[in-house]
Design a protein around this motif. Structure first.
Motif, PDB file in Angstrom:
ATOM      1  N   MET A 151       0.837  -1.201   0.000  1.00  0.00           N
ATOM      2  CA  MET A 151       0.000   0.000   0.000  1.00  0.00           C
ATOM      3  C   MET A 151       0.873   1.252   0.000  1.00  0.00           C
ATOM      4  N   GLY A 152       1.966   1.205   0.765  1.00  0.00           N
ATOM      5  CA  GLY A 152       2.883   2.340   0.765  1.00  0.00           C
ATOM      6  C   GLY A 152       3.498   2.577  -0.601  1.00  0.00           C
ATOM      7  N   ILE A 153       3.897   1.506  -1.280  1.00  0.00           N
ATOM      8  CA  ILE A 153       4.495   1.641  -2.612  1.00  0.00           C
ATOM      9  C   ILE A 153       3.486   2.190  -3.605  1.00  0.00           C
ATOM     10  N   ILE A 154       2.244   1.731  -3.539  1.00  0.00           N
ATOM     11  CA  ILE A 154       1.216   2.210  -4.464  1.00  0.00           C
ATOM     12  C   ILE A 154       0.993   3.707  -4.290  1.00  0.00           C
ATOM     13  N   TYR A 155       1.093   4.176  -3.043  1.00  0.00           N
ATOM     14  CA  TYR A 155       0.921   5.601  -2.804  1.00  0.00           C
ATOM     15  C   TYR A 155       2.079   6.415  -3.367  1.00  0.00           C
ATOM     16  N   VAL A 156       3.157   5.747  -3.764  1.00  0.00           N
ATOM     17  CA  VAL A 156       4.272   6.454  -4.385  1.00  0.00           C
ATOM     18  C   VAL A 156       3.796   7.264  -5.582  1.00  0.00           C
ATOM     19  N   GLY A 157       2.880   6.665  -6.357  1.00  0.00           N
ATOM     20  CA  GLY A 157       2.395   7.355  -7.545  1.00  0.00           C
ATOM     21  C   GLY A 157       1.745   8.684  -7.225  1.00  0.00           C
ATOM     22  N   VAL A 158       1.105   8.785  -6.080  1.00  0.00           N
ATOM     23  CA  VAL A 158       0.440  10.027  -5.696  1.00  0.00           C
ATOM     24  C   VAL A 158       1.448  11.132  -5.425  1.00  0.00           C
ATOM     25  N   LEU A 159       2.683  10.754  -5.058  1.00  0.00           N
ATOM     26  CA  LEU A 159       3.699  11.742  -4.747  1.00  0.00           C
ATOM     27  C   LEU A 159       4.382  12.306  -5.991  1.00  0.00           C
ATOM     28  N   GLY A 160       4.020  11.799  -7.170  1.00  0.00           N
ATOM     29  CA  GLY A 160       4.626  12.305  -8.394  1.00  0.00           C
ATOM     30  C   GLY A 160       4.358  13.785  -8.569  1.00  0.00           C
ATOM     31  N   GLU A 161       5.402  14.549  -8.883  1.00  0.00           N
ATOM     32  CA  GLU A 161       5.252  16.001  -8.967  1.00  0.00           C
ATOM     33  C   GLU A 161       4.509  16.434 -10.225  1.00  0.00           C
ATOM     34  N   SER A 163       3.205  13.694 -12.677  1.00  0.00           N
ATOM     35  CA  SER A 163       2.315  12.618 -13.091  1.00  0.00           C
ATOM     36  C   SER A 163       2.529  11.416 -12.190  1.00  0.00           C
ATOM     37  N   MET A 164       1.511  10.551 -12.171  1.00  0.00           N
ATOM     38  CA  MET A 164       1.633   9.329 -11.388  1.00  0.00           C
ATOM     39  C   MET A 164       2.754   8.453 -11.934  1.00  0.00           C
ATOM     40  N   ALA A 165       2.929   8.429 -13.238  1.00  0.00           N
ATOM     41  CA  ALA A 165       3.980   7.594 -13.835  1.00  0.00           C
ATOM     42  C   ALA A 165       5.359   8.009 -13.332  1.00  0.00           C
ATOM     43  N   ARG A 166       5.612   9.309 -13.272  1.00  0.00           N
ATOM     44  CA  ARG A 166       6.917   9.761 -12.787  1.00  0.00           C
ATOM     45  C   ARG A 166       7.095   9.416 -11.307  1.00  0.00           C
ATOM     46  N   GLY A 167       6.014   9.485 -10.558  1.00  0.00           N
ATOM     47  CA  GLY A 167       6.108   9.093  -9.156  1.00  0.00           C
ATOM     48  C   GLY A 167       6.454   7.629  -9.005  1.00  0.00           C
ATOM     49  N   LEU A 168       5.832   6.773  -9.816  1.00  0.00           N
ATOM     50  CA  LEU A 168       6.115   5.337  -9.754  1.00  0.00           C
ATOM     51  C   LEU A 168       7.532   5.027 -10.218  1.00  0.00           C
ATOM     52  N   ILE A 169       8.011   5.748 -11.236  1.00  0.00           N
ATOM     53  CA  ILE A 169       9.390   5.550 -11.697  1.00  0.00           C
ATOM     54  C   ILE A 169      10.374   5.910 -10.594  1.00  0.00           C
ATOM     55  N   GLY A 171       9.750   5.952  -7.382  1.00  0.00           N
ATOM     56  CA  GLY A 171       9.635   4.935  -6.341  1.00  0.00           C
ATOM     57  C   GLY A 171      10.355   3.657  -6.715  1.00  0.00           C
ATOM     58  N   GLY A 172      10.254   3.269  -7.986  1.00  0.00           N
ATOM     59  CA  GLY A 172      10.960   2.071  -8.445  1.00  0.00           C
ATOM     60  C   GLY A 172      12.473   2.225  -8.332  1.00  0.00           C
ATOM     61  N   LEU A 173      12.968   3.425  -8.613  1.00  0.00           N
ATOM     62  CA  LEU A 173      14.399   3.674  -8.456  1.00  0.00           C
ATOM     63  C   LEU A 173      14.796   3.546  -6.981  1.00  0.00           C
ATOM     64  N   GLY A 174      13.930   4.017  -6.086  1.00  0.00           N
ATOM     65  CA  GLY A 174      14.203   3.859  -4.661  1.00  0.00           C
ATOM     66  C   GLY A 174      14.262   2.401  -4.257  1.00  0.00           C
ATOM     67  N   VAL A 175      13.348   1.592  -4.800  1.00  0.00           N
ATOM     68  CA  VAL A 175      13.365   0.156  -4.516  1.00  0.00           C
ATOM     69  C   VAL A 175      14.682  -0.461  -4.996  1.00  0.00           C
ATOM     70  N   PHE A 176      15.121  -0.063  -6.196  1.00  0.00           N
ATOM     71  CA  PHE A 176      16.385  -0.603  -6.730  1.00  0.00           C
ATOM     72  C   PHE A 176      17.568  -0.238  -5.833  1.00  0.00           C
ATOM     73  N   LEU A 177      17.634   1.014  -5.397  1.00  0.00           N
ATOM     74  CA  LEU A 177      18.751   1.435  -4.557  1.00  0.00           C
ATOM     75  C   LEU A 177      18.762   0.691  -3.224  1.00  0.00           C
ATOM     76  N   ALA A 178      17.596   0.253  -2.765  1.00  0.00           N
ATOM     77  CA  ALA A 178      17.521  -0.494  -1.508  1.00  0.00           C
ATOM     78  C   ALA A 178      18.046  -1.913  -1.651  1.00  0.00           C
ATOM     79  N   LEU A 179      18.251  -2.372  -2.876  1.00  0.00           N
ATOM     80  CA  LEU A 179      18.731  -3.745  -3.089  1.00  0.00           C
ATOM     81  C   LEU A 179      20.240  -3.869  -2.980  1.00  0.00           C
ATOM     82  N   PHE A 180      20.952  -2.763  -2.885  1.00  0.00           N
ATOM     83  CA  PHE A 180      22.405  -2.824  -2.757  1.00  0.00           C
ATOM     84  C   PHE A 180      22.770  -3.455  -1.410  1.00  0.00           C
ATOM     85  N   GLY A 181      23.832  -4.247  -1.411  1.00  0.00           N
ATOM     86  CA  GLY A 181      24.292  -4.873  -0.167  1.00  0.00           C
ATOM     87  C   GLY A 181      23.866  -6.325  -0.089  1.00  0.00           C
ATOM     88  N   TYR A 182      23.930  -6.876   1.095  1.00  0.00           N
ATOM     89  CA  TYR A 182      23.613  -8.288   1.288  1.00  0.00           C
ATOM     90  C   TYR A 182      22.133  -8.561   1.097  1.00  0.00           C
TER      91      TYR A 182
END
Length: 503
Positions: A151-161, A163-169, A171-182
């Protein structure tokens, strides 16, 4: 329960406890104002000082400092566009544009009032829920926690400055950056590029400072930031009063955002950093003027700040009732309990309900004192935004370096801050939502971990659990509410127009 409330007030009204709580409020506000030094830093710095204190004095001291950190962080978020800590990033979206438009006093008044009142709502919920919480929380399993994160990730789209698409993009970049490390499940390193620093992943504080602080400092240094309209001292006080009224005259938004913060804070593992973003997205979706959000809308300040402080009441609920920290900050507070020879959990409430109520009162007291202190100091503090860029830029650069280094005493965190700063500059120039990236970064570990646990334990049948069905309905409503509202408004306008034409 009434006897426990009376005993809790008696514990709180001890002169030593009151003095320590007031001192802790000033310490917490100071640490909140400094970029990068959030609630975790406040608790980590103060934890050694409580050794040997009475339980109420020591725990009240820690809790009061932690409770007001985000109130202090609202100042830099609104005046400079630099979040004091991760959760304050949601306040930047509308708070900083209000300052650039000469309405910084309104934004600060609204932020401080909603922080204080939200904290009080959190305390009321805490006291009301303590006797009944245990069976409720034990029914929140990994499927529900996973869906909270989704639900938190879906709300990412609402934070787009834009468009919703830019917000989701973003958010997706944030998810990718969180994958660094173990890898959190198998212990295998990912994306570490043979660089030992990345084995522990990208840290939140360098990420936030790089995304928000570095672009602002660069704009100041290059003279690209437009001047803030001059506002006199008397006008600043008038604006702060206007901000206070704006909060009081929106009771539904205040209470709804506060209860969202309490609810998210209660869920173990979801983390309090999520609450301000969910509250902001909810406010935008249900607003009559959603297009105003992101351009300096006072509702976009009230919602995240109310939930920011209310979530601490929710997080304290599970910490006291179950011994399960509701947030990262509460895990350090749990260390304070153990240091003083106490063990939170069901037995704790049976034996120390008076102490639990006393801590709830400390939470409310600290929030209200912080509001008074910050409102009184706001006209002076807002002058920070009026400093000449040639003066402000180097001061901010020094604070950013100190904040990044003090986080874990790691020099490479400073380097990472400025590397991520390049990404922040690019996102700002292209109109991608930086708060959406932060939310994606915060939610990614929860989604990865709890999806694995859920599928191992339940398979796809987890979707049929009662709690899961409720959350799925909320997710669908969150996705469709904006469009449905626009559809009904357009239909009403057409119907009204036709009626007027006939008349």
């Amino acid at each position: 329960m009434l006897a426990s409330v009376a005993d809790g007030f008696a514990l709180f009204l001890d002169a030593e406890v009151l003095l320590l709580c007031v001192l802790a409020v000033f310490v917490g506000l100071l640490l909140g104002v400094l970029p990068g030094l959030g609630g975790l830093t406040a608790l980590a710095l103060l934890l050694p000082f409580i050794y040997g204190m009475e339980p109420m004095a020591g725990l009240g001291f820690l809790l009061a400092a932690h409770a007001v950190v985000y109130t202090g962080g609202a100042l830099t978020s609104i005046a400079l566009g630099i979040p004091g800590s991760g959760p304050n990033a949601a306040t930047v979206i509308d708070g900083y544009p209000m300052t650039r438009a000469g309405k910084g006093g309104i934004a600060l008044g609204a932020a401080f009032a909603s922080s204080g009142l939200g904290g009080v709502v959190g305390v009321i919920a805490l006291v009301g829920l303590l006797p009944f919480l245990q069976p409720i929380v034990f029914h929140i399993g990994s499927p529900e926690t996973f869906l909270f994160a989704v639900m938190g990730i879906i709300y990412v789209g609402v934070l787009g400055e834009r468009s919703m698409a830019r917000g989701l993009i973003a958010g997706g970049l944030g998810v990718f950056l969180a994958l660094f490390g173990y890898d959190r499940l198998q212990g295998v390193p990912r994306f570490w590029l043979d660089f030992d620093y990345l084995l522990d992943g990208i840290r939140l504080v360098p990420l936030v400072l790089g995304l928000f602080a570095v672009p602002e400092i660069l704009d100041l240094a290059l003279g690209r930031r437009a001047e803030t309209p001059a506002v006199g001292r008397r006008d600043r006080f008038a604006q702060i009063g206007e901000g206070l009224k704006a909060t009081i005259f929106r009771p539904y938004l205040l209470i709804k955002s506060s209860l969202l913060g309490v609810f998210i804070g209660i869920v173990p593992g979801v983390g309090g950093d999520t609450a301000p973003f969910v509250a902001y997205a909810s406010a935008k979706q249900t607003s009559a003027t959603p297009e105003a959000f992101g351009n300096g809308c006072v509702e976009g300040v009230i919602a995240p700040e109310a939930s920011n402080n209310a979530k601490e009441g929710g997080a304290l609920v599970t910490t006291l009732a179950l011994g399960i920290p509701g947030s990262a900050g509460m895990s350090l507070l749990l260390g304070g309990f153990l240091l003083l020879g106490l063990e939170p959990g069901p037995d704790f409430l049976a034996n120390h309900m008076d102490l639990a109520v006393g801590l709830a009162i400390v939470l409310a007291f600290a929030n209200l004192v912080a509001v008074v202190v910050m409102i009184a100091a706001s006209p002076l503090l807002l002058k920070i935004a009026d400093l000449r860029p040639q003066v402000l830029a180097p001061i901010l650069a020094v604070l950013v370096v100190l904040g990044a280094y003090a986080y874990q005493n790691e020099p490479l965190d400073v380097v990472a801050t400025f590397v991520i700063g390049a990404l922040g500059c690019a996102m700002k120039a292209m109109g991608y939502s930086r708060p959406a990236l932060v939310l994606g970064f915060v939610m990614a570990p929860l989604i990865e971990t709890y999806l694995h646990i859920t599928l191992q334990a339940y398979g796809m049948s987890f979707l049929l659990r009662p709690g899961s069905l409720v959350l799925l309905v909320l997710i669908v409503m969150g996705l469709s509410w904006g469009r449905l509202r626009r559809y009904f408004l357009a239909a009403a306008a057409r119907y009204g127009g036709n009626g007027n034409a006939k008349r």
